[in-house]
Design an enzyme around this catalytic site. Structure first.
Site, PDB file in Angstrom:
ATOM      1  NE  ARG A 247      -3.359   2.462   2.775  1.00  0.00           N
ATOM      2  CZ  ARG A 247      -3.179   3.384   3.724  1.00  0.00           C
ATOM      3  NH1 ARG A 247      -2.231   3.250   4.636  1.00  0.00           N
ATOM      4  NH2 ARG A 247      -3.966   4.442   3.778  1.00  0.00           N
TER       5      ARG A 247
ATOM      6  CG  HIS B 146      -1.444   9.100   2.668  1.00  0.00           C
ATOM      7  ND1 HIS B 146      -1.547   7.750   2.929  1.00  0.00           N
ATOM      8  CD2 HIS B 146      -1.120   9.681   3.852  1.00  0.00           C
ATOM      9  CE1 HIS B 146      -1.269   7.530   4.218  1.00  0.00           C
ATOM     10  NE2 HIS B 146      -1.001   8.681   4.801  1.00  0.00           N
TER      11      HIS B 146
ATOM     12  CD  GLU C 199      -1.838   4.362   8.053  1.00  0.00           C
ATOM     13  OE1 GLU C 199      -1.681   4.842   9.187  1.00  0.00           O
ATOM     14  OE2 GLU C 199      -1.945   5.055   7.027  1.00  0.00           O
TER      15      GLU C 199
ATOM     16  CG  ASN D 166      -5.371   3.553   8.314  1.00  0.00           C
ATOM     17  OD1 ASN D 166      -5.460   2.531   7.629  1.00  0.00           O
ATOM     18  ND2 ASN D 166      -5.006   4.720   7.814  1.00  0.00           N
TER      19      ASN D 166
ATOM     20  CD  GLU E  60      -4.976   7.828   9.427  1.00  0.00           C
ATOM     21  OE1 GLU E  60      -4.532   8.916   9.819  1.00  0.00           O
ATOM     22  OE2 GLU E  60      -4.578   6.739   9.866  1.00  0.00           O
TER      23      GLU E  60
ATOM     24  CE1 TYR F 184      -2.081   4.263  12.745  1.00  0.00           C
ATOM     25  CE2 TYR F 184       0.002   3.277  13.428  1.00  0.00           C
ATOM     26  CZ  TYR F 184      -0.780   3.857  12.454  1.00  0.00           C
ATOM     27  OH  TYR F 184      -0.288   4.050  11.181  1.00  0.00           O
TER      28      TYR F 184
END
Ligand code: NAG
Ligand code: NAG
Length: 482
Positions: free
Chosen positions: A93, A138, A391, A323, A183, A325
């Site tokens: 990606r 992005h 991600e 994504n 995002e 985290y």
């Protein structure tokens, strides 16, 4: 009873460690153009908002650095593909720099050097058997389009669609997965509502919703264009990558607040696209409209979609790029403060639990169960979409021995397997953030997420595998957690 239950949990966990990833599950890795490519002013490339911001306001970047050179992937791309081969990934990606295709944004005379660059890259990638997953946007919009309002100007939808059309025309034959936008929460809310990313507009509760409104419509326009003209030619898939922290209720009384925060964070984008009813989440519409009227606004600061738009946007994704985290504890914070802001609209406060292990980035704690809960929530809230984790990663301050990152990946992939096998979530692929240490936005080169370390003091920018790269390589090879 409790012990029997704990025993079962431990047994299930062991089982998960032994079980292989499903046969159709694909492993990849993620990067983004501005963070890796460098070559910011060569080969016909124009300036993006990140070039402008890092040059004009270096004080906003932790180490006053920029992406002028970054990993120099624009010149070292063949070496990057060798790293991908070394890891054994099935997909890569990466994002295309808008300003290499249309240097000043105007959708005329695409820059041939930019097209050649990505053509060569895609040829080499696919001849190595690696599937490209391409992010169209992005965050690096041409500076000249920003001067006209960027995503706050509805005309951007035409500019963005014209840009995407060039990508589909030139690269569509080799690209299996397209991601329209990376995002939008960070780009619109943190880059327009706040000044935590370019273009640092910093008008909370207004600019963020304007940006969001146009970005969702732009996404839908590009999806429809692919669906109408390119799908029958190339049979690719088009999705969007949404970031989400998991918000866990601090006490039982905070359940509504935690859910409201999830809606304000990921539902903002996901509800219009993935829900069966479409449109912004009800709770967002209610809270922002009520607050706007208390503040004396003649309209809600959250723009409205027409009925036609709601139908046009609903269902415009073949997969949910996710994504993720970290996790926060969320608490209700309803108040009478009438300051106009996104935070005063959602009225939730959130914080990390101090007992959680931490990464180098201020916001990053290690909470694998939050990942599993989020995947289950997406399944339950949006009728089980196909998910690619686009991600997931951990930051430290660099070095090739990174036991904390290895531990992070092991635990998060364990949670992923639980989501797949126990919660039956349709996760089809996984791409850690990120291939190599890079320019990490406002953290500059201070916080490092790479599987490969880069020595930025050496002008050749040599890449070396970290322990985490070796670990991930083993997982890919054996298709199990080792
Ligand atoms: C490109 O930027 C570098 C600084 O990163 C500068 O030294 C160089 O002169 C610039 N080249 C052109 C063609 O403007
Ligand atoms: C953003 O706005 C806030 C409050 O209005 C201000 O304190 C802050 O300095 C601004 N940030 C930047 C980077 O301009």
């Amino acid at each position: 009873m409790l012990f029997a239950f704990l025993g079962l949990v431990i047994w299930v966990c062991r089982l998960i460690l032994a079980v292989p990833f499903p046969e159709d599950f694909i492993f990849g890795v993620s990067t983004a153009a501005y963070q890796n490519e460098g070559a910011w002013n060569t080969s016909g490339k124009g300036p993006s908002i990140w070039d402008t911001l890092t040059h004009e306001r270096p004080e906003l970047i932790l180490d006053r650095s920029n992406g002028d050179v970054a990993d120099n992937s624009y010149n070292k791309w063949e070496e990057d593909i060798e790293l991908l081969n070394d890891l054994g990934v099935q997909f890569y990606r990466f994002s295309i720099a808008w300003t290499r295709i249309f240097p000043d944004g105007e959708p005329i005379n695409p820059n041939q050097e930019g097209i050649n660059f990505y053509n060569n890259f895609l040829d080499q990638l696919t001849s190595n058997g690696i599937l490209p997953m391409v992010t169209i946007f992005h965050w690096d919009i041409p500076e000249s389009l920003q001067k006209m309002g960027g995503f706050m100007n509805p005309r951007i939808i035409d500019y963005y669609t014209a840009y995407a059309k060039v990508l589909f025309d030139h690269f569509g034959d080799r690209v299996k997965y397209w991601i329209t936008i990376n995002e939008p929460k960070q780009y619109c809310q943190e880059g327009h509502g706040e000044a935590s990313y370019a273009p640092a507009i910093n008008i909370s509760g207004v600019a963020d919703y304007l940006c969001g409104h146009n970005i969702i419509r732009a996404h839908a326009a590009v999806y429809h264009m692919y669906d109408d003209y390119y799908r029958s030619l190339y049979d690719g898939e088009v999705g969007i990558s949404l970031s989400g922290h998991w918000f866990e209720a601090y006490t039982r009384d905070d359940e509504d607040a935690a859910e409201r925060m999830r809606q304000f964070y990921v539902g903002w984008w996901a509800n219009p696209i993935f829900s069966s009813e479409g449109d912004y989440p009800k709770v967002m519409k209610e809270f922002i409209s009520k607050r706007s009227s208390q503040q004396g606004y003649p309209w809600s600061r959250l723009p409205e979609f027409t009925e036609d738009e709601i139908n046009y946007i609903r269902g415009t994704a073949d997969f949910f790029g996710f994504n993720h985290y970290t996790t926060f504890m969320a608490q209700n914070a309803e108040s009478d403060d009438l300051t106009v802001s996104y935070a005063n609209d959602h009225q939730v406060i959130f914080a990390s639990d101090p007992t959680w292990a931490r990464g180098a980035s201020a916001w990053l704690s290690v909470v694998p169960w939050g990942f599993r809960k989020y995947l289950k929530w997406i399944k339950d809230t949006y009728s089980s979409p196909i998910i690619y984790v686009t991600e997931n990663g951990f930051s430290d301050h660099g070095g090739l021995h990174d036991p904390e990152r290895v531990q992070y990946y092991k635990q998060y992939m364990e949670a992923l397997l639980e989501a797949i096998y126990i919660d039956e979530v349709e996760v089809k692929g996984y791409a850690p953030w990120t291939l190599m240490d890079n320019f990490e936005w406002f953290d500059g080169y201070v916080n490092r997420f790479g599987l490969y370390g880069v020595d930025f003091s050496d002008p050749n920018l040599p890449r070396k595998p970290k322990d985490s790269a070796k670990y991930y390589k083993e997982v890919i090879k054996s298709r199990r957690l080792v």
